[in-house]
Motif scaffolding. Structure first.
Motif, PDB file in Angstrom:
ATOM      1  N   LYS A   1      -1.808  34.788  19.055  1.00  0.00           N
ATOM      2  CA  LYS A   1      -1.868  35.402  20.393  1.00  0.00           C
ATOM      3  C   LYS A   1      -1.249  36.790  20.370  1.00  0.00           C
ATOM      4  CE  LYS A   1      -1.899  31.214  23.289  1.00  0.00           C
ATOM      5  NZ  LYS A   1      -1.930  30.171  22.238  1.00  0.00           N
ATOM      6  N   SER A   2      -0.366  37.032  19.424  1.00  0.00           N
ATOM      7  CA  SER A   2       0.230  38.364  19.287  1.00  0.00           C
ATOM      8  C   SER A   2      -0.833  39.419  19.000  1.00  0.00           C
ATOM      9  CB  SER A   2       1.266  38.357  18.162  1.00  0.00           C
ATOM     10  OG  SER A   2       0.678  37.942  16.928  1.00  0.00           O
ATOM     11  N   MET A   3      -1.986  38.975  18.458  1.00  0.00           N
ATOM     12  CA  MET A   3      -3.072  39.904  18.123  1.00  0.00           C
ATOM     13  C   MET A   3      -4.190  39.912  19.158  1.00  0.00           C
ATOM     14  SD  MET A   3      -3.409  39.434  13.979  1.00  0.00           S
ATOM     15  CE  MET A   3      -2.957  37.702  13.783  1.00  0.00           C
ATOM     16  N   HIS A   4      -4.615  38.718  19.595  1.00  0.00           N
ATOM     17  CA  HIS A   4      -5.784  38.664  20.495  1.00  0.00           C
ATOM     18  C   HIS A   4      -5.440  38.320  21.936  1.00  0.00           C
ATOM     19  CE1 HIS A   4      -5.405  34.324  20.038  1.00  0.00           C
ATOM     20  NE2 HIS A   4      -5.655  34.401  18.747  1.00  0.00           N
ATOM     21  N   GLY A   5      -4.164  38.039  22.214  1.00  0.00           N
ATOM     22  CA  GLY A   5      -3.786  37.648  23.554  1.00  0.00           C
ATOM     23  C   GLY A   5      -4.053  36.171  23.798  1.00  0.00           C
TER      24      GLY A   5
ATOM     25  N   ASN B   1     -14.313  37.811  20.219  1.00  0.00           N
ATOM     26  CA  ASN B   1     -12.971  37.902  20.791  1.00  0.00           C
ATOM     27  C   ASN B   1     -12.454  39.327  20.604  1.00  0.00           C
ATOM     28  OD1 ASN B   1     -11.040  38.009  18.290  1.00  0.00           O
ATOM     29  ND2 ASN B   1     -12.527  36.402  17.795  1.00  0.00           N
ATOM     30  N   PRO B   2     -11.264  39.649  21.077  1.00  0.00           N
ATOM     31  CA  PRO B   2     -10.782  41.035  20.973  1.00  0.00           C
ATOM     32  C   PRO B   2     -10.623  41.556  19.552  1.00  0.00           C
ATOM     33  CG  PRO B   2      -9.530  39.825  22.618  1.00  0.00           C
ATOM     34  CD  PRO B   2     -10.367  38.820  21.904  1.00  0.00           C
ATOM     35  N   LEU B   3     -10.602  40.670  18.559  1.00  0.00           N
ATOM     36  CA  LEU B   3     -10.434  41.106  17.171  1.00  0.00           C
ATOM     37  C   LEU B   3     -11.748  41.334  16.450  1.00  0.00           C
ATOM     38  CD1 LEU B   3      -7.506  38.777  16.007  1.00  0.00           C
ATOM     39  CD2 LEU B   3      -7.381  41.154  16.798  1.00  0.00           C
ATOM     40  N   GLY B   4     -12.841  40.765  16.976  1.00  0.00           N
ATOM     41  CA  GLY B   4     -14.113  40.923  16.285  1.00  0.00           C
ATOM     42  C   GLY B   4     -15.241  40.176  16.961  1.00  0.00           C
ATOM     43  N   ALA B   5     -16.470  40.589  16.635  1.00  0.00           N
ATOM     44  CA  ALA B   5     -17.660  39.990  17.240  1.00  0.00           C
ATOM     45  C   ALA B   5     -18.222  38.848  16.420  1.00  0.00           C
ATOM     46  CB  ALA B   5     -18.733  41.057  17.448  1.00  0.00           C
ATOM     47  N   ASP B   6     -17.531  38.477  15.335  1.00  0.00           N
ATOM     48  CA  ASP B   6     -17.951  37.334  14.533  1.00  0.00           C
ATOM     49  C   ASP B   6     -16.755  36.844  13.725  1.00  0.00           C
ATOM     50  OD1 ASP B   6     -17.717  39.146  12.375  1.00  0.00           O
ATOM     51  OD2 ASP B   6     -19.867  39.565  12.376  1.00  0.00           O
ATOM     52  N   VAL B   7     -16.957  35.784  12.957  1.00  0.00           N
ATOM     53  CA  VAL B   7     -15.845  35.191  12.213  1.00  0.00           C
ATOM     54  C   VAL B   7     -15.319  36.117  11.114  1.00  0.00           C
ATOM     55  CG1 VAL B   7     -15.159  33.268  10.715  1.00  0.00           C
ATOM     56  CG2 VAL B   7     -16.495  32.820  12.787  1.00  0.00           C
ATOM     57  N   PRO B   8     -16.187  36.705  10.257  1.00  0.00           N
ATOM     58  CA  PRO B   8     -15.645  37.592   9.212  1.00  0.00           C
ATOM     59  C   PRO B   8     -14.796  38.732   9.767  1.00  0.00           C
ATOM     60  CG  PRO B   8     -17.934  37.044   8.724  1.00  0.00           C
ATOM     61  CD  PRO B   8     -17.659  36.536  10.098  1.00  0.00           C
ATOM     62  N   ALA B   9     -15.246  39.361  10.852  1.00  0.00           N
ATOM     63  CA  ALA B   9     -14.482  40.468  11.437  1.00  0.00           C
ATOM     64  C   ALA B   9     -13.154  39.980  11.992  1.00  0.00           C
ATOM     65  CB  ALA B   9     -15.298  41.144  12.532  1.00  0.00           C
ATOM     66  N   THR B  10     -13.170  38.808  12.595  1.00  0.00           N
ATOM     67  CA  THR B  10     -11.942  38.244  13.167  1.00  0.00           C
ATOM     68  C   THR B  10     -10.931  37.917  12.085  1.00  0.00           C
ATOM     69  OG1 THR B  10     -13.154  37.340  15.053  1.00  0.00           O
ATOM     70  CG2 THR B  10     -11.011  36.352  14.548  1.00  0.00           C
ATOM     71  N   LEU B  11     -11.378  37.263  11.014  1.00  0.00           N
ATOM     72  CA  LEU B  11     -10.455  36.910   9.934  1.00  0.00           C
ATOM     73  C   LEU B  11      -9.932  38.153   9.222  1.00  0.00           C
ATOM     74  CD1 LEU B  11     -12.102  33.702   8.420  1.00  0.00           C
ATOM     75  CD2 LEU B  11     -10.477  33.933  10.312  1.00  0.00           C
ATOM     76  N   SER B  12     -10.769  39.158   9.086  1.00  0.00           N
ATOM     77  CA  SER B  12     -10.325  40.415   8.482  1.00  0.00           C
ATOM     78  C   SER B  12      -9.216  41.053   9.318  1.00  0.00           C
ATOM     79  CB  SER B  12     -11.508  41.377   8.353  1.00  0.00           C
ATOM     80  OG  SER B  12     -11.086  42.630   7.858  1.00  0.00           O
ATOM     81  N   ALA B  13      -9.380  41.009  10.641  1.00  0.00           N
ATOM     82  CA  ALA B  13      -8.358  41.568  11.535  1.00  0.00           C
ATOM     83  C   ALA B  13      -7.070  40.768  11.458  1.00  0.00           C
ATOM     84  CB  ALA B  13      -8.885  41.603  12.964  1.00  0.00           C
ATOM     85  N   MET B  14      -7.194  39.446  11.376  1.00  0.00           N
ATOM     86  CA  MET B  14      -5.996  38.605  11.257  1.00  0.00           C
ATOM     87  C   MET B  14      -5.255  38.884   9.961  1.00  0.00           C
ATOM     88  SD  MET B  14      -7.163  34.869  12.753  1.00  0.00           S
ATOM     89  CE  MET B  14      -7.458  34.601  14.511  1.00  0.00           C
ATOM     90  N   ARG B  15      -6.004  39.038   8.866  1.00  0.00           N
ATOM     91  CA  ARG B  15      -5.370  39.353   7.582  1.00  0.00           C
ATOM     92  C   ARG B  15      -4.618  40.683   7.650  1.00  0.00           C
ATOM     93  NH1 ARG B  15     -10.643  37.970   5.593  1.00  0.00           N
ATOM     94  NH2 ARG B  15     -10.670  35.861   4.709  1.00  0.00           N
ATOM     95  N   ALA B  16      -5.210  41.619   8.363  1.00  0.00           N
ATOM     96  CA  ALA B  16      -4.616  42.962   8.448  1.00  0.00           C
ATOM     97  C   ALA B  16      -3.513  43.041   9.494  1.00  0.00           C
ATOM     98  CB  ALA B  16      -5.706  43.985   8.772  1.00  0.00           C
ATOM     99  N   GLY B  17      -3.356  41.981  10.294  1.00  0.00           N
ATOM    100  CA  GLY B  17      -2.369  42.020  11.368  1.00  0.00           C
ATOM    101  C   GLY B  17      -2.718  43.042  12.423  1.00  0.00           C
ATOM    102  N   ARG B  18      -4.015  43.173  12.705  1.00  0.00           N
ATOM    103  CA  ARG B  18      -4.461  44.179  13.684  1.00  0.00           C
ATOM    104  C   ARG B  18      -4.296  43.657  15.103  1.00  0.00           C
ATOM    105  NH1 ARG B  18      -9.094  45.570  16.314  1.00  0.00           N
ATOM    106  NH2 ARG B  18     -10.460  44.083  15.242  1.00  0.00           N
ATOM    107  N   CYS B  19      -3.900  44.515  15.996  1.00  0.00           N
ATOM    108  CA  CYS B  19      -3.712  44.129  17.396  1.00  0.00           C
ATOM    109  C   CYS B  19      -4.958  44.482  18.209  1.00  0.00           C
ATOM    110  CB  CYS B  19      -2.493  44.826  17.993  1.00  0.00           C
ATOM    111  SG  CYS B  19      -2.116  44.261  19.667  1.00  0.00           S
TER     112      CYS B  19
END
Length: 402
Positions: free
Chosen positions: A326-330, A13-31
């Motif tokens: 959705k604020s992060m990944h649309g 998804n737009p936050l990461g190519a796997d689950v660890p990357a996605t959760l890391s982005a969510m924790r960081a509030g990355r857009c």
């Protein structure tokens, strides 16, 4: 009724190519929302989206596969590989016969459709590739997952707009719980970020030109995204017997229809779905700690959803945390509930609540704890994930910490 657990998860998804990357982005509030990189973007009035950047299909698939796999199928296969690998399952014999695939998508092979309409109507070509229909059909992703992993049980695709993946996961849950199957690979995928896909959404006049700001008084619309989330749903005793790692338990599911308007959401329909999921899971309202909201960033959705939550939870609504990733990944349309389920798993397993980023100003009609801008540490034993689709089709899953 048998219990159902999740033993594998995968995503791109737009936050990461796997689950660890996605959760890391969510924790960081990355857009993950930014400028779109697609053909003819200059002809669009909406030029932002949650696009998966630097994606190279040739790094994952050979030429023959690419001829068969639309972008939404590619995303599904990549996420399914992660989920099934994590689960440790191998499908053969009787298990293969009692394992299936239930996936959600709204547009299916929209990139393939868009490219070939251009070829025929704009470029004037009279022939298209012989595999266009198998490539664009909505069930293509489910079929290819079943073939790649020898899943010979019930397999099909659900298409209910923005609730597609929640409906798919709900069907997977009920099929295992009833004894029909042992394992279902489930979730959803979407790849609508092509010229035609965005131009169609522009016509609805619900799109933001700058950002997705759910629940904020300054919100001005939704932002499209793309990607996939895929999970392995498994019967609890089966998972326990083989010593599988359990991510969480799927405790309940409910779906309702507003039966009122094709685009305007109904508070009553949403509330009935939320209350139904709690009842199905045999949970009291005050046991819920976190809700992953549908939270599109449109005025109609956000105030309706908050009002529905307030109605169902009463005084406990003030104690709830409710956020929109959705604020992060649309808005991933048919895949959105699947990717958002990851935020619920993170809340239950890690005690981390994903934030609603872009929050600028309180809205009196959304007066709940929307976890603004920064992730929060909190113990959560029960989480809900909401999906409310155009057409008034609502689907809510209840999840329990294992």
């Amino acid at each position: 009724m048998r219990r159902v657990v999740i033993t594998g998860a995968g995503t791109i998804n737009p936050l990461g190519a796997d689950v660890p990357a996605t959760l890391s982005a969510m924790r960081a509030g990355r857009c993950g929302i930014g400028a779109l990189d697609i053909p003819d973007v200059d002809r669009l009035s909406i030029q932002i989206g949650g696009q998966i950047k630097d994606y190279d299909e040739t790094a994952h698939f050979n030429r023959q596969q690419i001829a068969l796999y639309d972008r939404f199928t590619q995303f599904t296969l990549l996420a399914a590989r992660q989920a099934i690998t994590q689960s440790g399952l191998h499908f053969s014999g009787g298990l293969a016969d009692r394992s299936g695939v239930v996936l959600g998508t709204s547009g299916g092979g929209l990139n393939t459709q868009d490219e070939n309409y251009r070829a025929v109507y704009e470029a004037g070509k009279n022939r298209v590739h012989p595999f266009i229909v198998p490539k664009l059909m909505n069930n293509a992703a489910a079929s290819h997952v079943s073939m790649e992993w020898n899943l010979r049980g019930p397999s099909f695709t659900v298409a209910t707009a923005c609730a597609s993946s929640n409906h798919a996961m709900g069907q997977a849950f009920n099929m295992i719980r009833s004894g029909m199957t042992e394992v279902i690979v489930t979730g959803g995928s979407e790849a609508m970020l092509c010229f035609g896909g965005i131009k169609a959404w522009e016509g609805l006049r619900v799109m933001s030109r700058d950002a997705c700001r759910p629940f904020s008084a300054t919100r001005n619309g939704m932002v499209q995204g793309e990607g996939a989330g895929v999970f392995v749903f498994e019967e609890y005793e089966h998972a326990k017997a083989r010593g599988a790692e359990i991510l969480c338990e799927v405790a309940g599911f409910a779906m309702t229809s507003d039966a009122s308007d094709i685009v305007m959401p109904s508070k009553q329909g949403a509330a009935r779905a939320i209350a139904g999921a709690l009842a199905d899971a045999k949970l009291d309202a005050d046991q819920v700690g976190y809700i992953n909201a549908h939270g599109t960033g449109t005025a109609a959705n956000d105030k309706t959803e908050c009002s529905a939550v307030a109605d169902v939870f009463g005084a406990h609504a003030d104690q709830l945390m409710i956020s929109s990733t959705k604020s992060m990944h649309g808005h991933l349309i048919g895949a959105t509930g699947a990717v958002e389920l990851l935020a619920c798993i993170m809340a239950l397993r890690d005690g981390v609540i994903a934030p609603t980023i872009g929050y600028e100003e309180p809205d009196p009609e959304c007066a709940l704890d929307v976890v603004p801008n920064e992730a929060r540490d909190a113990r959560v034993d029960v989480a809900l994930t909401n999906a409310f689709a155009f057409g008034g089709l609502n689907a809510v899953l209840a999840l329990r910490k294992h």
